[in-house]
Scaffold this active site. Structure first.
Site, PDB file in Angstrom:
ATOM      1  N   LYS A  16      54.479  51.900  20.047  1.00  0.00           N
ATOM      2  CA  LYS A  16      55.305  52.413  20.907  1.00  0.00           C
ATOM      3  C   LYS A  16      55.461  51.872  22.337  1.00  0.00           C
ATOM      4  CE  LYS A  16      56.146  56.239  18.618  1.00  0.00           C
ATOM      5  NZ  LYS A  16      57.540  56.701  18.245  1.00  0.00           N
ATOM      6  N   TYR A  70      49.786  52.617  16.035  1.00  0.00           N
ATOM      7  CA  TYR A  70      50.707  53.329  16.698  1.00  0.00           C
ATOM      8  C   TYR A  70      51.035  53.246  17.977  1.00  0.00           C
ATOM      9  CZ  TYR A  70      52.848  57.847  17.595  1.00  0.00           C
ATOM     10  OH  TYR A  70      54.051  58.848  18.086  1.00  0.00           O
TER      11      TYR A  70
HETATM   12  N1  NAP Z   1      54.515  65.024  16.948  1.00  0.00           N
HETATM   13  C1  NAP Z   1      54.186  64.715  17.968  1.00  0.00           C
HETATM   14  O1  NAP Z   1      52.769  65.344  18.682  1.00  0.00           O
HETATM   15  C2  NAP Z   1      54.552  63.297  18.585  1.00  0.00           C
HETATM   16  C3  NAP Z   1      54.028  62.897  19.444  1.00  0.00           C
HETATM   17  C4  NAP Z   1      54.562  61.637  20.339  1.00  0.00           C
HETATM   18  C5  NAP Z   1      55.496  61.226  19.863  1.00  0.00           C
HETATM   19  N2  NAP Z   1      56.182  61.685  18.632  1.00  0.00           N
HETATM   20  C6  NAP Z   1      57.102  60.851  18.146  1.00  0.00           C
HETATM   21  O2  NAP Z   1      58.315  61.941  17.885  1.00  0.00           O
HETATM   22  C7  NAP Z   1      59.101  61.366  16.692  1.00  0.00           C
HETATM   23  C8  NAP Z   1      59.085  62.450  15.675  1.00  0.00           C
HETATM   24  O3  NAP Z   1      57.957  62.581  15.030  1.00  0.00           O
HETATM   25  P1  NAP Z   1      57.621  64.017  14.329  1.00  0.00           P
HETATM   26  O4  NAP Z   1      56.470  64.632  14.948  1.00  0.00           O
HETATM   27  O5  NAP Z   1      58.834  64.837  14.385  1.00  0.00           O
HETATM   28  O6  NAP Z   1      57.208  63.508  13.179  1.00  0.00           O
HETATM   29  P2  NAP Z   1      57.387  63.897  11.582  1.00  0.00           P
HETATM   30  O7  NAP Z   1      57.563  65.445  11.177  1.00  0.00           O
HETATM   31  O8  NAP Z   1      56.355  63.019  10.787  1.00  0.00           O
HETATM   32  O9  NAP Z   1      59.036  63.528  11.124  1.00  0.00           O
HETATM   33  C9  NAP Z   1      59.242  62.152  11.062  1.00  0.00           C
HETATM   34  C10 NAP Z   1      60.464  61.843  10.732  1.00  0.00           C
HETATM   35  O10 NAP Z   1      60.848  60.284  10.719  1.00  0.00           O
HETATM   36  C11 NAP Z   1      61.589  60.037   9.546  1.00  0.00           C
HETATM   37  N3  NAP Z   1      61.506  58.714   9.243  1.00  0.00           N
HETATM   38  C12 NAP Z   1      60.268  58.047   8.907  1.00  0.00           C
HETATM   39  N4  NAP Z   1      60.653  56.678   8.492  1.00  0.00           N
HETATM   40  C13 NAP Z   1      62.015  56.791   8.276  1.00  0.00           C
HETATM   41  C14 NAP Z   1      62.943  55.821   7.917  1.00  0.00           C
HETATM   42  N5  NAP Z   1      62.425  54.676   7.374  1.00  0.00           N
HETATM   43  N6  NAP Z   1      64.182  56.113   8.005  1.00  0.00           N
HETATM   44  C15 NAP Z   1      64.649  57.101   8.341  1.00  0.00           C
HETATM   45  N7  NAP Z   1      63.938  58.190   8.917  1.00  0.00           N
HETATM   46  C16 NAP Z   1      62.413  58.010   8.845  1.00  0.00           C
HETATM   47  C17 NAP Z   1      61.121  61.170   8.528  1.00  0.00           C
HETATM   48  O11 NAP Z   1      62.123  61.183   7.631  1.00  0.00           O
HETATM   49  P3  NAP Z   1      61.533  61.513   5.824  1.00  0.00           P
HETATM   50  O12 NAP Z   1      61.228  62.894   5.862  1.00  0.00           O
HETATM   51  O13 NAP Z   1      62.427  60.727   5.078  1.00  0.00           O
HETATM   52  O14 NAP Z   1      60.097  60.741   5.934  1.00  0.00           O
HETATM   53  C18 NAP Z   1      61.216  62.477   9.414  1.00  0.00           C
HETATM   54  O15 NAP Z   1      62.094  63.041   9.624  1.00  0.00           O
HETATM   55  C19 NAP Z   1      58.388  60.012  16.260  1.00  0.00           C
HETATM   56  O16 NAP Z   1      59.259  58.939  16.766  1.00  0.00           O
HETATM   57  C20 NAP Z   1      57.026  60.210  16.577  1.00  0.00           C
HETATM   58  O17 NAP Z   1      56.369  58.745  16.758  1.00  0.00           O
HETATM   59  C21 NAP Z   1      55.501  62.535  18.035  1.00  0.00           C
END
Ligand code: NAP
Length: 231
Positions: free
Chosen positions: A157, A153
């Site tokens: 990033k 991961y």
């Molecule tokens: N949550 C945290 O604490 C955190 C911290 C730092 C950074 N981030 C970043 O924030 C962003 C959003 O994360 P989140 O926490 O909201 O994660 P999440 O709840 O797991 O949601 C991930 C999203 O990405 C979509 N996705 C994954 N693979 C895809 C693909 N091939 N094509 C289209 N959509 C795809 C998923 O769609 P599906 O429903 O179809 O799977 C879902 O809508 C990510 O880039 C993550 O790395 C999150």
């Protein structure tokens, strides 16, 4: 004046929270998702008539991105937000043991896809007034932050940060601002229930920060509140 945002991974987590808040304040959202007809987006579209355009998009597929690009030809986008991302396996992410197949898959989503999407929809952004392309990356991609685990991961990033800075330099003369954000540690499927902040808090901070960002902030790496992060 309402803006038009395009958001990948708009169906759940941070992407859904940003979509919800933008609709609430009257903006238009092109909600891109692998399954844009999923219940939540359909309900949001019904609650905000004319404000949500569902868009079928698998960000790792050239064919899917081409079809979406064709569907949006000529449509102006003020802010393009690369949000879709994956964490990869919960084990085999250490310096001594890494799952190489999983590593490749995570790079497809977290590194290649944001650039593929940014390049594909650049003409739409150039047709808009906002002229911003933002990517949700992570503090975990900070090399100066002295990383210790989550090799897959973190490296994805760090790599997307570099890819977007190169892209940002390439589009500087077109006055398109390229922005990188850590969204906080957020209570989503990825962040888990014990995370620091809710998706709505993260979304509110990110929107406020993106609203006031422009060419002066291009190629910056900041958190959801606008605070700089060491590369
Ligand atoms: N949550 C945290 O604490 C955190 C911290 C730092 C950074 N981030 C970043 O924030 C962003 C959003 O994360 P989140 O926490 O909201 O994660 P999440 O709840 O797991 O949601 C991930 C999203 O990405 C979509 N996705 C994954 N693979 C895809 C693909 N091939 N094509 C289209 N959509 C795809 C998923 O769609 P599906 O429903 O179809 O799977 C879902 O809508 C990510 O880039 C993550 O790395 C999150």
């Amino acid at each position: 004046m309402p803006q038009t945002w395009m958001i990948t991974g708009a169906n759940r987590g941070i992407g859904l929270a940003i979509t919800t808040e933008l609709l609430r304040r009257g903006d238009h959202v092109i909600a891109a998702a692998r399954d844009p007809e999923a219940n939540t987006l359909t309900e949001l579209a019904a609650a905000h008539p004319g404000q949500l355009t569902p868009l079928s998009l698998n960000v790792t597929s050239d064919a899917s991105v081409s079809a979406a690009k064709e569907a949006l030809a000529g449509r102006a986008i003020d802010v393009l937000l690369n949000n879709a991302g994956v964490y990869g396996p919960r084990d085999r992410q250490s310096g001594l043991d890494v799952d190489f197949d999983a590593w490749r898959e995570v790079f497809e989503v977290n590194v290649y896809a944001p650039l593929r999407v940014a390049q594909a929809f650049l003409p739409n952004v150039e047709a808009g007034k906002g002229r911003k392309i933002a990517t949700i990356t992570s503090r975990m991609g900070s090399i100066g932050g002295n990383p210790g685990n989550a090799l897959i991961y973190r490296s994805s990033k760090a790599a997307v940060n570099m890819a977007m800075v190169v892209f940002g330099n390439a589009v500087r003369t077109q006055n398109v601002a390229v922005l990188l954000f850590h969204p906080g540690w957020v209570q989503t499927d990825m962040g888990g229930g014990g995370a620091d902040i809710t998706p709505a808090e993260s979304a509110g901070g990110l929107i406020r920060t993106i609203d006031v960002s422009g060419m002066a902030e291009t190629n910056s790496f900041r958190d959801w509140q606008g605070l700089s992060i060491v590369w």
